[in-house]
Design a protein around this motif. Structure first.
Motif, PDB file in Angstrom:
ATOM      1  N   LYS A   1       0.807  -1.227   0.000  1.00  0.00           N
ATOM      2  CA  LYS A   1       0.000   0.000   0.000  1.00  0.00           C
ATOM      3  C   LYS A   1       0.843   1.283   0.000  1.00  0.00           C
ATOM      4  CE  LYS A   1      -4.088  -2.194   2.008  1.00  0.00           C
ATOM      5  NZ  LYS A   1      -4.122  -3.142   0.993  1.00  0.00           N
ATOM      6  N   VAL A   2       1.974   1.228  -0.717  1.00  0.00           N
ATOM      7  CA  VAL A   2       2.821   2.410  -0.894  1.00  0.00           C
ATOM      8  C   VAL A   2       2.366   3.171  -2.131  1.00  0.00           C
ATOM      9  CG1 VAL A   2       5.198   3.194  -1.331  1.00  0.00           C
ATOM     10  CG2 VAL A   2       4.778   1.297   0.243  1.00  0.00           C
ATOM     11  N   ILE A   3       1.899   2.423  -3.149  1.00  0.00           N
ATOM     12  CA  ILE A   3       1.388   3.015  -4.381  1.00  0.00           C
ATOM     13  C   ILE A   3       0.038   2.380  -4.718  1.00  0.00           C
ATOM     14  CG2 ILE A   3       3.670   3.523  -5.344  1.00  0.00           C
ATOM     15  CD1 ILE A   3       3.272   1.010  -7.150  1.00  0.00           C
ATOM     16  N   ALA A   4      -0.654   2.987  -5.658  1.00  0.00           N
ATOM     17  CA  ALA A   4      -1.914   2.422  -6.154  1.00  0.00           C
ATOM     18  C   ALA A   4      -1.965   2.605  -7.666  1.00  0.00           C
ATOM     19  CB  ALA A   4      -3.104   3.119  -5.500  1.00  0.00           C
ATOM     20  N   PHE A   5      -2.525   1.613  -8.351  1.00  0.00           N
ATOM     21  CA  PHE A   5      -2.814   1.725  -9.780  1.00  0.00           C
ATOM     22  C   PHE A   5      -3.984   0.816 -10.097  1.00  0.00           C
ATOM     23  CE2 PHE A   5       0.923  -1.023  -9.258  1.00  0.00           C
ATOM     24  CZ  PHE A   5       0.513  -2.219  -9.844  1.00  0.00           C
ATOM     25  N   GLN A   6      -4.679   1.101 -11.198  1.00  0.00           N
ATOM     26  CA  GLN A   6      -5.956   0.474 -11.498  1.00  0.00           C
ATOM     27  C   GLN A   6      -5.874  -0.946 -12.038  1.00  0.00           C
ATOM     28  OE1 GLN A   6      -9.041   1.534 -10.736  1.00  0.00           O
ATOM     29  NE2 GLN A   6      -7.968   3.124  -9.631  1.00  0.00           N
TER      30      GLN A   6
END
Length: 81
Positions: free
Chosen positions: A57-62
């Motif tokens: 949960k450091v980055i998010a992408f779809q």
């Protein structure tokens, strides 16, 4: 390979290449990250590092999996500065 170290390097590169979005979070297109020469030299497996960072949960992408060309316009959003 130290995954935490790789994720820290990824965060630095997203901050270097990205810009603030409407929510005030730093984001960068996958294509920009993938095609950057410095990133190519740092990361042996960029997609693997992105998956590990997303899991933590450091980055998010779809997308579930990012592929060069197909997903070049997918935003990678930094959740932790």
């Amino acid at each position: 390979m130290d995954v935490s170290h790789e994720i820290n390097l990824l965060v630095e590169e997203i901050q270097r290449l990205g810009s603030k979005n409407a929510s005030g979070q730093t984001s960068v297109k996958f294509g920009v990250l993938f095609n950057d020469d410095r990133c190519a030299n740092i990361f042996e497996a960029l997609v693997g590092t992105l998956k590990a960072a997303k899991k933590r949960k450091v980055i998010a992408f779809q997308s579930e999996l990012l592929l060069q060309g197909v997903h070049d316009d997918v935003d990678i959003v930094l959740l932790q500065e």
